[in-house]
Motif scaffolding. Structure first.
Motif, short mmCIF file in Angstrom:
data_model
loop_
_atom_site.label_atom_id
_atom_site.label_comp_id
_atom_site.label_asym_id
_atom_site.label_seq_id
_atom_site.Cartn_x
_atom_site.Cartn_y
_atom_site.Cartn_z
N VAL A 134 0.86 -1.19 0.00
CA VAL A 134 0.00 0.00 0.00
C VAL A 134 0.89 1.24 0.00
O VAL A 134 1.88 1.29 0.75
N PRO A 135 0.59 2.25 -0.79
CA PRO A 135 1.41 3.48 -0.78
C PRO A 135 1.47 4.11 0.60
O PRO A 135 0.52 4.01 1.38
N ALA A 136 2.56 4.76 0.91
CA ALA A 136 2.81 5.33 2.24
C ALA A 136 1.65 6.21 2.70
O ALA A 136 1.12 7.03 1.93
N ASP A 137 1.25 6.00 3.95
CA ASP A 137 0.24 6.81 4.64
C ASP A 137 -1.16 6.71 4.03
O ASP A 137 -2.01 7.57 4.29
N ARG A 138 -1.41 5.66 3.25
CA ARG A 138 -2.75 5.50 2.66
C ARG A 138 -3.48 4.26 3.18
O ARG A 138 -4.61 3.99 2.77
N ALA A 139 -2.90 3.52 4.09
CA ALA A 139 -3.54 2.30 4.60
C ALA A 139 -4.81 2.64 5.36
O ALA A 139 -4.85 3.58 6.15
N THR A 140 -5.85 1.85 5.14
CA THR A 140 -7.11 2.01 5.85
C THR A 140 -7.45 0.73 6.61
O THR A 140 -7.00 -0.35 6.25
N ILE A 141 -8.26 0.90 7.64
CA ILE A 141 -8.74 -0.23 8.43
C ILE A 141 -10.25 -0.13 8.51
O ILE A 141 -10.79 0.93 8.82
N VAL A 142 -10.93 -1.23 8.20
CA VAL A 142 -12.40 -1.26 8.24
C VAL A 142 -12.84 -1.81 9.59
O VAL A 142 -12.34 -2.85 10.04
N VAL A 143 -13.76 -1.10 10.22
CA VAL A 143 -14.26 -1.48 11.55
C VAL A 143 -15.78 -1.52 11.51
O VAL A 143 -16.41 -1.13 10.53
N ALA A 144 -16.38 -1.99 12.60
CA ALA A 144 -17.84 -2.13 12.67
C ALA A 144 -18.46 -1.05 13.54
O ALA A 144 -17.89 -0.65 14.57
N ALA A 145 -19.63 -0.59 13.16
CA ALA A 145 -20.39 0.34 13.99
C ALA A 145 -20.73 -0.32 15.32
O ALA A 145 -20.81 -1.54 15.43
N ASP A 146 -20.91 0.50 16.34
CA ASP A 146 -21.24 0.05 17.70
C ASP A 146 -20.11 -0.73 18.34
O ASP A 146 -20.32 -1.45 19.32
N ASN A 181 -22.16 -7.22 11.33
CA ASN A 181 -22.96 -8.36 10.88
C ASN A 181 -23.52 -8.14 9.48
O ASN A 181 -24.60 -8.63 9.15
N ASP A 182 -22.80 -7.39 8.65
CA ASP A 182 -23.26 -7.08 7.30
C ASP A 182 -22.10 -7.31 6.33
O ASP A 182 -21.27 -6.44 6.10
N LEU A 183 -22.06 -8.50 5.76
CA LEU A 183 -20.95 -8.86 4.88
C LEU A 183 -20.95 -8.05 3.58
O LEU A 183 -19.88 -7.71 3.05
N ALA A 184 -22.12 -7.72 3.09
CA ALA A 184 -22.18 -6.94 1.85
C ALA A 184 -21.58 -5.56 2.05
O ALA A 184 -20.81 -5.06 1.20
N ALA A 185 -21.91 -4.92 3.16
CA ALA A 185 -21.35 -3.60 3.45
C ALA A 185 -19.85 -3.68 3.66
O ALA A 185 -19.09 -2.79 3.23
N LEU A 186 -19.41 -4.75 4.30
CA LEU A 186 -17.98 -4.92 4.52
C LEU A 186 -17.25 -5.09 3.18
O LEU A 186 -16.21 -4.46 2.95
N GLU A 187 -17.80 -5.91 2.31
CA GLU A 187 -17.16 -6.13 1.02
C GLU A 187 -17.08 -4.84 0.21
O GLU A 187 -16.08 -4.58 -0.46
N ALA A 188 -18.10 -4.00 0.30
CA ALA A 188 -18.12 -2.75 -0.44
C ALA A 188 -17.07 -1.77 0.09
O ALA A 188 -16.59 -0.91 -0.66
N ALA A 189 -16.72 -1.90 1.37
CA ALA A 189 -15.77 -0.96 1.98
C ALA A 189 -14.31 -1.35 1.76
O ALA A 189 -13.42 -0.52 1.86
#
Length: 408
Positions: A134-146, A181-189
């Motif tokens: 991943v290019p420097a300083d562009r890494a993202t982490i996906v997390v869950a609401a709540d 608990n939403d795999l579709a939303a996770l995949e889109a992110a």
């Protein structure tokens, strides 16, 4: 119980004494605990209470478990701290046995749960740059609401709880929040910048939210296909609480990284750890991360004793068997003040009829009847007794819950 502690001040006076000198970042129930053993605590006046919270799972093995206390006493007489500037004679065994227990390659020892989460974030980003490209300083982490992963500034940056967030900005960038608990939303992110998906296998603070069957396996498969890491926060759910050593084992899932804490210190000292594959944790080099107290000899000795208790499988079995008692008891209360509940192992989130009171009010009524629980949000309380509780004690607590709900 241990011998009484001498004090000339009662509960009310001690609570008043705290008010001007302690920061008001907690709103504890009005009970002043002075002694404890097993699943029971005693206040300064000698009143006994069944502990149905267990320090948010930090006390999975009960208060003052003899094996853990004996280990701590013996280590206190030998060595407590060296810092990681030197080796100590307890750390290797701790790391070896913890990695074996969790089926991982490497261990990064820290102190608190929030430190483990922060460490996991750093490791995931470093892996994204060094391994994924991943290019420097562009890494993202996906997390869950709540979610609830802690309260440091980075962690509250991706919280959806305004109580935790409000007034603490500016917030750390680099996180995407999707519904739990939403795999579709996770995949889109998830995209080419994604370093990791960080989730709790069961959301504790949110009210013991348990995902649908297949969700965790879906997260594992999605992250594998997308070429990013699956980081599981098992700080509350791990180490026996749900009937397995790790909650992800309910779906036979193996994350890349697991975050551990709370029960790892046996209720004696704060101990946390990041455990995972060599490919991931191996990205760290000297000077890039550290902790003065992480991996200290006292923590390592107690942590090893905790692992030894879990190696027998006794506590995982107790959580499974007693979890059935808990579920049966809560089933019987549905319609009698309980609207619904979610339970796995010896852990439950209980939604009480709002007409009967808030979670805080129900917790206070239970306290007056000798049972300690804690509310989460609204009219939800959580039940997480020590895994040493007996079936009789558990049924007694559920009977008390029925009493305070039907008497309202």
């Amino acid at each position: 119980m241990t011998a009484p502690v001498r004090t000339d001040r009662g509960s009310e006076e001690l609570i008043r004494a705290e008010e001007p000198v302690l920061a008001h970042n907690y709103h504890p129930l009005p009970v002043v605990v002075a002694r404890a053993e097993g699943a029971w605590v005693e206040d300064v006046e000698g009143r006994r209470y069944l502990d149905m919270l267990a320090g948010y799972s930090a006390l999975n093995f009960g208060h003052r478990h003899p094996a853990l206390i004996d280990t701590a006493h013996r280590q206190l007489d030998r060595l407590t701290l060296t810092s990681r500037a030197f080796h100590n004679d307890r750390l290797a065994e701790f790391a070896e046995r913890l990695s074996a227990l969790t089926g991982t390659d490497m261990v990064l020892p820290m102190n608190t749960g929030a430190e483990a989460v922060e460490s996991g974030i750093k490791v995931a980003r470093k892996w994204a740059y060094d391994v994924k490209g991943v290019p420097a300083d562009r890494a993202t982490i996906v997390v869950a609401a709540d979610n609830f992963h802690g309260r440091t500034t980075t962690i509250v940056s991706f919280s959806t709880d305004e109580t935790a967030r409000s007034g603490f900005g500016p917030f750390t960038p680099g996180f995407k929040i999707v519904p739990y608990n939403d795999l579709a939303a996770l995949e889109a992110a998830v995209d080419e910048t994604t370093a990791a998906v960080l989730i709790e296998p069961i959301q504790g603070e949110a009210g013991v939210n348990i995902p649908d069957d297949g969700y965790l396996a879906g997260v594992r498969e999605l992250t594998r296909r997308a070429g990013c890491l699956f980081v599981a926060d098992e700080i509350q759910s791990g180490l026996g609480r749900t009937g397995h050593t790790l909650a992800v084992e309910h779906e036979s899932v193996v994350p890349d990284v697991v975050l551990l804490g709370k029960a790892l210190g046996g209720g004696i000292v704060p101990v946390s750890a990041v455990v995972g594959s060599r490919e991931v944790l191996g990205v760290l080099h000297p000077g890039e991360h550290g902790s003065t107290f992480g991996g200290n000899p006292l923590a390592a000795a107690v942590g090893t004793a905790v692992v030894e208790l879990l190696e027998t499988g006794e506590f995982q079995r107790r959580a499974t068997d007693l979890g059935e008692v808990l579920r049966e008891g809560l089933d019987a209360l549905v319609g009698k003040g309980v609207v619904r509940f979610r339970a796995r192992g010896l852990w439950a989130g209980v939604d009480v009829d709002p007409a009967l009171g808030t979670g805080r009010e129900v917790s206070e009524r239970l306290m007056r009847e000798g049972v300690l629980v804690k509310d989460t949000h609204g009219s939800t309380i959580r039940l997480a007794p020590p895994l040493t509780v007996t079936a009789e004690e558990l049924r007694g607590a559920l009977g008390t819950l029925e009493k305070v709900l039907t008497a309202s």
